[in-house]
Design a protein around this motif. Structure first.
Motif, PDB file in Angstrom:
ATOM      1  N   LEU A   3      26.190 115.682  64.193  1.00  0.00           N
ATOM      2  CA  LEU A   3      26.536 114.816  65.320  1.00  0.00           C
ATOM      3  C   LEU A   3      25.334 113.979  65.708  1.00  0.00           C
ATOM      4  CD1 LEU A   3      28.338 117.501  67.500  1.00  0.00           C
ATOM      5  CD2 LEU A   3      29.447 115.679  66.194  1.00  0.00           C
ATOM      6  N   TYR A   4      25.590 112.732  66.075  1.00  0.00           N
ATOM      7  CA  TYR A   4      24.508 111.823  66.459  1.00  0.00           C
ATOM      8  C   TYR A   4      24.847 111.105  67.756  1.00  0.00           C
ATOM      9  CZ  TYR A   4      22.705 112.379  61.706  1.00  0.00           C
ATOM     10  OH  TYR A   4      22.211 112.897  60.542  1.00  0.00           O
ATOM     11  N   PHE A  32      32.112 103.987  56.309  1.00  0.00           N
ATOM     12  CA  PHE A  32      30.817 104.659  56.232  1.00  0.00           C
ATOM     13  C   PHE A  32      30.934 106.154  56.541  1.00  0.00           C
ATOM     14  CE2 PHE A  32      30.224 100.216  57.259  1.00  0.00           C
ATOM     15  CZ  PHE A  32      29.251  99.821  56.355  1.00  0.00           C
ATOM     16  N   ASP A  33      32.179 106.660  56.543  1.00  0.00           N
ATOM     17  CA  ASP A  33      32.440 108.078  56.793  1.00  0.00           C
ATOM     18  C   ASP A  33      31.920 108.507  58.159  1.00  0.00           C
ATOM     19  OD1 ASP A  33      33.614 110.447  56.088  1.00  0.00           O
ATOM     20  OD2 ASP A  33      31.869 111.228  55.018  1.00  0.00           O
ATOM     21  N   VAL A  34      32.063 107.626  59.149  1.00  0.00           N
ATOM     22  CA  VAL A  34      31.627 107.897  60.515  1.00  0.00           C
ATOM     23  C   VAL A  34      32.856 108.095  61.398  1.00  0.00           C
ATOM     24  CG1 VAL A  34      30.458 106.963  62.551  1.00  0.00           C
ATOM     25  CG2 VAL A  34      29.471 106.613  60.272  1.00  0.00           C
ATOM     26  N   GLU A  35      32.789 109.065  62.300  1.00  0.00           N
ATOM     27  CA  GLU A  35      33.876 109.308  63.252  1.00  0.00           C
ATOM     28  C   GLU A  35      33.320 109.186  64.669  1.00  0.00           C
ATOM     29  OE1 GLU A  35      37.126 112.792  64.451  1.00  0.00           O
ATOM     30  OE2 GLU A  35      35.502 113.210  63.034  1.00  0.00           O
ATOM     31  N   PHE A  36      33.710 108.119  65.368  1.00  0.00           N
ATOM     32  CA  PHE A  36      33.243 107.908  66.734  1.00  0.00           C
ATOM     33  C   PHE A  36      34.086 108.721  67.705  1.00  0.00           C
ATOM     34  CE2 PHE A  36      31.532 104.051  64.762  1.00  0.00           C
ATOM     35  CZ  PHE A  36      30.253 104.013  65.319  1.00  0.00           C
ATOM     36  N   PHE A  37      33.410 109.410  68.643  1.00  0.00           N
ATOM     37  CA  PHE A  37      34.107 110.174  69.659  1.00  0.00           C
ATOM     38  C   PHE A  37      34.192 109.418  70.975  1.00  0.00           C
ATOM     39  CE2 PHE A  37      32.525 113.582  66.862  1.00  0.00           C
ATOM     40  CZ  PHE A  37      33.732 114.173  66.559  1.00  0.00           C
ATOM     41  N   ALA A  52      28.905 110.142  67.862  1.00  0.00           N
ATOM     42  CA  ALA A  52      29.726 110.146  66.643  1.00  0.00           C
ATOM     43  C   ALA A  52      29.280 111.244  65.693  1.00  0.00           C
ATOM     44  CB  ALA A  52      29.623 108.796  65.948  1.00  0.00           C
ATOM     45  N   ARG A  53      30.170 111.525  64.743  1.00  0.00           N
ATOM     46  CA  ARG A  53      29.837 112.407  63.629  1.00  0.00           C
ATOM     47  C   ARG A  53      29.627 111.523  62.411  1.00  0.00           C
ATOM     48  NH1 ARG A  53      30.999 117.713  63.560  1.00  0.00           N
ATOM     49  NH2 ARG A  53      32.757 117.493  64.996  1.00  0.00           N
ATOM     50  N   ALA A  54      28.546 111.758  61.666  1.00  0.00           N
ATOM     51  CA  ALA A  54      28.220 110.895  60.534  1.00  0.00           C
ATOM     52  C   ALA A  54      27.469 111.702  59.471  1.00  0.00           C
ATOM     53  CB  ALA A  54      27.356 109.715  60.986  1.00  0.00           C
ATOM     54  N   PRO A  55      27.491 111.242  58.208  1.00  0.00           N
ATOM     55  CA  PRO A  55      26.781 111.972  57.160  1.00  0.00           C
ATOM     56  C   PRO A  55      25.274 111.977  57.355  1.00  0.00           C
ATOM     57  CG  PRO A  55      27.670 109.900  56.326  1.00  0.00           C
ATOM     58  CD  PRO A  55      28.275 110.116  57.677  1.00  0.00           C
ATOM     59  N   ASN A  56      24.735 110.931  57.988  1.00  0.00           N
ATOM     60  CA  ASN A  56      23.304 110.839  58.273  1.00  0.00           C
ATOM     61  C   ASN A  56      23.070 109.722  59.281  1.00  0.00           C
ATOM     62  OD1 ASN A  56      23.190 108.328  56.648  1.00  0.00           O
ATOM     63  ND2 ASN A  56      23.436 109.749  54.926  1.00  0.00           N
ATOM     64  N   THR A  61      23.525 103.409  61.602  1.00  0.00           N
ATOM     65  CA  THR A  61      22.973 102.053  61.600  1.00  0.00           C
ATOM     66  C   THR A  61      23.851 101.116  60.782  1.00  0.00           C
ATOM     67  OG1 THR A  61      20.698 102.867  61.843  1.00  0.00           O
ATOM     68  CG2 THR A  61      20.979 100.640  60.961  1.00  0.00           C
ATOM     69  N   GLN A  62      24.287 101.568  59.637  1.00  0.00           N
ATOM     70  CA  GLN A  62      25.075 100.728  58.747  1.00  0.00           C
ATOM     71  C   GLN A  62      26.404 100.307  59.370  1.00  0.00           C
ATOM     72  OE1 GLN A  62      25.550 102.524  54.883  1.00  0.00           O
ATOM     73  NE2 GLN A  62      23.365 103.025  54.700  1.00  0.00           N
ATOM     74  N   VAL A  63      27.081 101.229  60.034  1.00  0.00           N
ATOM     75  CA  VAL A  63      28.379 100.883  60.599  1.00  0.00           C
ATOM     76  C   VAL A  63      28.235  99.869  61.730  1.00  0.00           C
ATOM     77  CG1 VAL A  63      28.484 102.776  62.296  1.00  0.00           C
ATOM     78  CG2 VAL A  63      30.586 101.825  61.373  1.00  0.00           C
TER      79      VAL A  63
END
Length: 262
Positions: A3-4, A32-37, A52-56, A61-63
């Motif tokens: 989580l970030y 980008f395999d990101v899930e925003f909460f 959000a939950r993200a691979p890194n 940044t990319q999304v």
């Protein structure tokens, strides 16, 4: 995935600007395999925070770069326990305590007229209201010890191990949204021994709670006979009930409206 939480500096931005940016993020997130909460806008500090939950961290940044170009000034990895007191559970499946609990009270919430709200406010405006709705529900869940099972798009499925806490939560939620000018919700509750499968909860109690929610009027909380009986023992008050046949159930059941507590 971890989580970030990130921080964006947005001098001069309006709530509508931030909502538009968040909608863009949601549209690009899966790439980008990101899930925003959720997100928060601090107008005093001219800052926006995304959760959000993200691979890194780089994926975060990319999304943002791909969706609107507003690169975060800071990104930190957070632990679920660090944010649960504010948001409640951030995952959709039931946790271990729910899986092993033999009896639970299940509740569904639903935003009344969500389709009309989307037409009225547009996607960005609706997202602002939906985010506020989610935070209010999750804060109340934390206060009453409930657990989020899943977000249904315009509502929640939640569970409680104690019917009294479930009813107390429902009263608080009804009160909060009763004072909201734009959001109106309905709630339905049932109790039983649901089962878990494929990271979700199933069973007659779940189906009944969903059907009861659909039958409730705006700003109303309706409950099954089991929840009514448990609630009466705990000092809650209800109307006299109405006999109804719910979709998917062959026998009619008495449904009660939650009035308050003694």
């Amino acid at each position: 995935m971890p989580l970030y939480m990130d921080r964006h500096e947005v001098p001069g931005a309006t709530p509508q600007d931030v909502a538009n940016a968040h909608v863009s993020d949601l549209e690009k997130a899966s790439e980008f395999d990101v899930e925003f909460f959720s997100y928060w806008f601090d107008s005093n500090e001219n800052a926006v925070f995304c959760f959000a939950r993200a691979p890194n961290a780089d994926a975060m940044t990319q999304v943002h770069r791909a969706s609107h170009g507003l690169i975060p000034a800071e990104i930190i990895e957070v632990k679920e326990n660090d944010v649960v007191s504010f948001l409640g559970r951030v995952h959709e499946p039931a946790d271990a305590s729910e899986i092993t609990s033999p009896f639970r009270t299940i509740a569904f919430t639903d935003i009344v007229g969500s389709t009309e709200m989307l037409d009225r406010f547009g996607q960005a405006g609706y997202m602002v209201l939906l985010t506020e709705h989610d935070l209010l529900i999750r804060k109340a869940l934390v206060s009453w010890g409930g657990r989020e099972v899943k977000h249904t798009g315009d509502g929640f499925m939640v569970s409680f191990e104690d019917a009294g806490k479930a009813l107390g939560w429902a009263i608080d939620v009804r009160t909060v949204f009763g004072e909201h000018e734009e959001l109106d919700i309905r709630l339905g509750m049932a109790a039983g021994e649901p089962v878990d499968q494929y990271d979700d909860i199933f069973g007659a109690a779940v189906t009944m709670a969903s059907r009861i929610c659909s039958s409730a009027g705006p700003g109303r909380v309706r409950v099954s006979e089991v929840v009514h009986d448990l609630g009466v023992d705990k000092g809650f008050t209800f109307d006299d009930g109405e006999l109804e046949t719910l979709k998917g159930f062959s026998e009619p059941t008495t449904l009660y409206e939650l009035l308050g507590s003694n």
